[in-house]
Write an enzyme that holds these catalytic residues in place. Structure first.
Site, PDB file in Angstrom:
ATOM      1  N   GLU A  36     108.899 -22.337  -1.108  1.00  0.00           N
ATOM      2  CA  GLU A  36     107.641 -22.983  -0.687  1.00  0.00           C
ATOM      3  C   GLU A  36     107.844 -24.484  -0.664  1.00  0.00           C
ATOM      4  O   GLU A  36     108.330 -25.073  -1.613  1.00  0.00           O
ATOM      5  CB  GLU A  36     106.497 -22.595  -1.625  1.00  0.00           C
ATOM      6  CG  GLU A  36     105.205 -23.387  -1.448  1.00  0.00           C
ATOM      7  CD  GLU A  36     104.608 -23.343  -0.039  1.00  0.00           C
ATOM      8  OE1 GLU A  36     104.309 -22.238   0.453  1.00  0.00           O
ATOM      9  OE2 GLU A  36     104.445 -24.430   0.573  1.00  0.00           O
ATOM     10  N   GLY A 118     112.477 -23.964   4.007  1.00  0.00           N
ATOM     11  CA  GLY A 118     113.510 -23.002   4.394  1.00  0.00           C
ATOM     12  C   GLY A 118     113.706 -22.961   5.896  1.00  0.00           C
ATOM     13  O   GLY A 118     112.753 -23.110   6.660  1.00  0.00           O
ATOM     14  N   GLY A 277      89.693 -23.132  15.765  1.00  0.00           N
ATOM     15  CA  GLY A 277      90.608 -22.027  15.515  1.00  0.00           C
ATOM     16  C   GLY A 277      91.895 -22.505  14.863  1.00  0.00           C
ATOM     17  O   GLY A 277      92.103 -23.703  14.693  1.00  0.00           O
ATOM     18  N   ALA A 326      92.870 -14.183   4.110  1.00  0.00           N
ATOM     19  CA  ALA A 326      93.689 -14.081   2.909  1.00  0.00           C
ATOM     20  C   ALA A 326      93.851 -12.625   2.461  1.00  0.00           C
ATOM     21  O   ALA A 326      94.957 -12.196   2.107  1.00  0.00           O
ATOM     22  CB  ALA A 326      93.070 -14.913   1.791  1.00  0.00           C
ATOM     23  N   HIS A 327      92.751 -11.860   2.496  1.00  0.00           N
ATOM     24  CA  HIS A 327      92.859 -10.481   1.993  1.00  0.00           C
ATOM     25  C   HIS A 327      93.635  -9.593   2.955  1.00  0.00           C
ATOM     26  O   HIS A 327      94.211  -8.598   2.545  1.00  0.00           O
ATOM     27  CB  HIS A 327      91.475  -9.904   1.658  1.00  0.00           C
ATOM     28  CG  HIS A 327      90.431 -10.176   2.686  1.00  0.00           C
ATOM     29  ND1 HIS A 327      89.796 -11.385   2.790  1.00  0.00           N
ATOM     30  CD2 HIS A 327      89.921  -9.407   3.662  1.00  0.00           C
ATOM     31  CE1 HIS A 327      88.932 -11.348   3.793  1.00  0.00           C
ATOM     32  NE2 HIS A 327      88.996 -10.142   4.349  1.00  0.00           N
ATOM     33  N   HIS A 450      67.755  -0.356  -9.368  1.00  0.00           N
ATOM     34  CA  HIS A 450      66.571  -1.147  -9.038  1.00  0.00           C
ATOM     35  C   HIS A 450      66.307  -2.161 -10.144  1.00  0.00           C
ATOM     36  O   HIS A 450      66.408  -1.796 -11.315  1.00  0.00           O
ATOM     37  CB  HIS A 450      65.352  -0.226  -8.893  1.00  0.00           C
ATOM     38  CG  HIS A 450      64.092  -0.976  -8.615  1.00  0.00           C
ATOM     39  ND1 HIS A 450      63.828  -1.516  -7.378  1.00  0.00           N
ATOM     40  CD2 HIS A 450      63.059  -1.315  -9.431  1.00  0.00           C
ATOM     41  CE1 HIS A 450      62.659  -2.145  -7.435  1.00  0.00           C
ATOM     42  NE2 HIS A 450      62.174  -2.038  -8.658  1.00  0.00           N
TER      43      HIS A 450
END
Ligand code: FAD
Ligand code: NAI
Length: 471
Positions: A36, A118, A277, A326-327, A450
């Site tokens: 990273e 990288g 976007g 992300a998910h 409820h």
């Protein structure tokens, strides 16, 4: 030179896609390295996306509520003042806590974290330009590309992240702009527009299409949402295109006109947010050196098992096909490791929820009405307004509705669309129902506590196969 170290798996990119794949690989006993370049893990989502934006959304909502909505709740407050620096500090604290948490999870799961950029040297070797200077390289039996995405620029408007900003500048402004113009009424435009509108900016959203919310949002829900946001003070210019921008004076002057042609007008703003976007980010990766392909939108081309045409190199997350969420990246990260270690994996792309964290939230899963019509599917719909839900009324937070779309013949749920308080949590129930192939009657016959907001979900289901009780 020393020969590069060999790993079972090398991952390029430590965003949600990359870091989740790295942890899962470590859990499966693979020798794994994650590269990273940002200097911290978590990618766009944790550093400049999901997390900081939600911190600002939550705290600006609290501020706005205290300022405008405390009297009717029987709370008298004294002077309410915004401390923007303090709000930014709270944001930074959540970000740094979470990114450091991932470093801890890397250690716990034996993931080697390489801080650097990288690039492919050959099909098995990644050369790394280290953040702290120097170079290294690492060989992988398998390689995963998870380099994410970046904001799509607006032609002719140079981003300086101060006057003309992307979401990255919009989460870090040092003062509340007097006037803000947002180009693009999608998720980023409406979330960040909400933050600055609540903190006092006059916000105008310019959207090319005839509806807000970006791709996927149901037209009826979009309309209802626009009405609510307008009531909160945001202004909308739909069917409008931006022609050009002049940044030479202290204010930015944007020339806009009706999308179908018409009289041009000028909008002035202290800050312009470009939110039209995002596009895949693969710069500097050298994928062309080894012959990997991208499509006409810059997405790395893969098959069903995330393989490029070099089968040991796979791609997940925002830099390939599918929604940039992300998910979604996280599901792919688990599946790709399962493909590598067990040759089978699973992501159901028909049941990935979308949430917009405005107030109220907007959330949906499955298909919307326009999509069902285009596909020629016969469907029925049922809805229930939060204004008839006891908890929402008691909370004085009753804007919005829940809407189900179900197969006309079988009653199987095809889509759930919500605008309303806590929609982002409630959509988990819709996603589970969709995943399990439930009918609206299955949901309507399930007991819901409820008084909860979730009763609106149950009653909307009842309204689809029969009748709601409270409306
Ligand atoms: P990224 O998170 O972009 O990670 C890619 C990483 O790779 C980056 O850290 C980058 O530095 C690194 N990298 C790139 N090239 C190299 C290289 N050559 N070498 C080493 N490292 C490299 N999604 C949601 O689901 N919910 C939300 O609420 C939400 N809010 C958002 C708010 C904003 C303002 C934005 C911009 C996005 C939001 N998203 C949200 C989208 C979400 O952030 C992305 O879908 C998610 O981050 C994608 O993960 P990824 O790992 O594919 O890419
Ligand atoms: P978006 O695709 O959601 O919306 C872009 C909007 O801009 C659309 O409505 C589009 O019609 C409009 N547009 C495009 N070109 C235009 C132009 N020239 N002039 C005026 N309007 C124009 O994209 P956005 O908001 O930039 O967000 C990017 C992505 O980031 C999202 O699609 C999503 O994947 C992710 N994201 C997710 C969040 C969440 O899950 N809560 C929050 C923020 C971002």
């Amino acid at each position: 030179a020393t020969p590069a170290e060999e790993k079972d798996l090398v991952i390029i990119g430590g965003g949600v896609a990359g870091y989740v794949a790295a942890i899962k690989a470590g859990q499966e006993g693979l020798k794994v390295a994650c590269i990273e370049k940002r200097g911290s893990l978590g990618g766009t989502c944790l550093n400049v996306g999901c997390i900081p934006s939600k911190s600002l959304l939550n705290n600006s909502h609290l501020y706005h509520t205290i300022l405008h909505d405390s009297k009717s709740r029987g709370i008298d407050v004294g002077d309410v003042k915004l401390n923007l620096a303090g709000m930014m500090k709270a944001k930074e604290t959540s970000v740094s806590g979470l990114t450091k948490g991932i470093e801890f999870l890397f250690k716990k799961n034996n993931v080697e974290y390489i801080k650097g950029t990288g690039a492919f040297a050959d099909e098995h070797t990644v050369a790394v330009n280290l953040v702290d200077g120097g170079e290294t390289s690492v060989r992988g039996k398998n390689i995963i590309i998870a380099t994410g995405s970046e904001a799509t620029p607006f032609p002719g408007l140079t981003i300086d992240e101060k006057k003309v900003v992307t979401s990255t500048g919009a989460i870090a402004l040092t003062e509340v702009p007097k006037k803000m113009v947002v180009i693009g009424g999608g998720i980023i435009g409406l979330e960040m527009g909400s933050v600055w509108s609540r903190l006092g900016a006059e916000v105008t959203v310019v959207e090319f299409l005839g509806q807000i919310g970006g791709p996927g949002m149901d037209a009826e829900i979009s309309k209802a949402t626009q009405k609510i946001l307008t009531k909160q003070g945001m202004k909308f210019k739909l069917n409008t295109k931006v022609l050009s921008g002049d940044t030479s004076s202290s204010e930015v002057a944007l020339q806009v006109e009706a999308a179908k042609g018409g009289k041009a007008e000028t909008l002035n703003a202290d800050v312009v947010l470009v939110a039209i976007g995002r596009r895949p980010y693969t710069a500097g990766l050298g994928f062309e050196n080894i012959g990997l392909e991208v499509d006409n939108r810059g997405r790395l081309v893969i098959d069903q098992e995330y393989r490029t045409k070099i089968p040991h190199i796979r791609v997940i997350g925002d830099c390939t096909f599918g929604p940039m969420l992300a998910h979604k990246a996280e599901e792919e990260a688990v599946a790709v490791i399962e493909y590598i270690t067990k040759s089978h994996g699973h992501v159901n792309y028909n049941a990935i929820p979308s949430v917009m964290y405005t107030h109220p939230e907007v959330a949906w899963v499955g298909q919307n009405e326009a999509e069902l019509k285009a596909a020629g599917v016969k469907y029925k719909s049922g809805s229930f307004p939060f204004s008839a839900n006891s908890r929402a009324k008691t909370n004085q937070d009753s804007d919005g509705l829940v809407k189900f779309l179900a197969d006309a013949e079988t009653d199987r749920i095809l889509g759930v669309h919500i605008v309303g308080p806590n929609a982002g949590e409630m959509i988990a129930e819709g996603t589970l129902a969709l995943e399990y192939g439930a009918s609206t009657e299955d949901v309507g016959r399930t007991s819901h506590a409820h008084p909860t907001l979730a009763e609106a979900f149950k009653e909307a289901a009842m309204a689809t196969y029969g009748k709601a009780i409270h409306y």
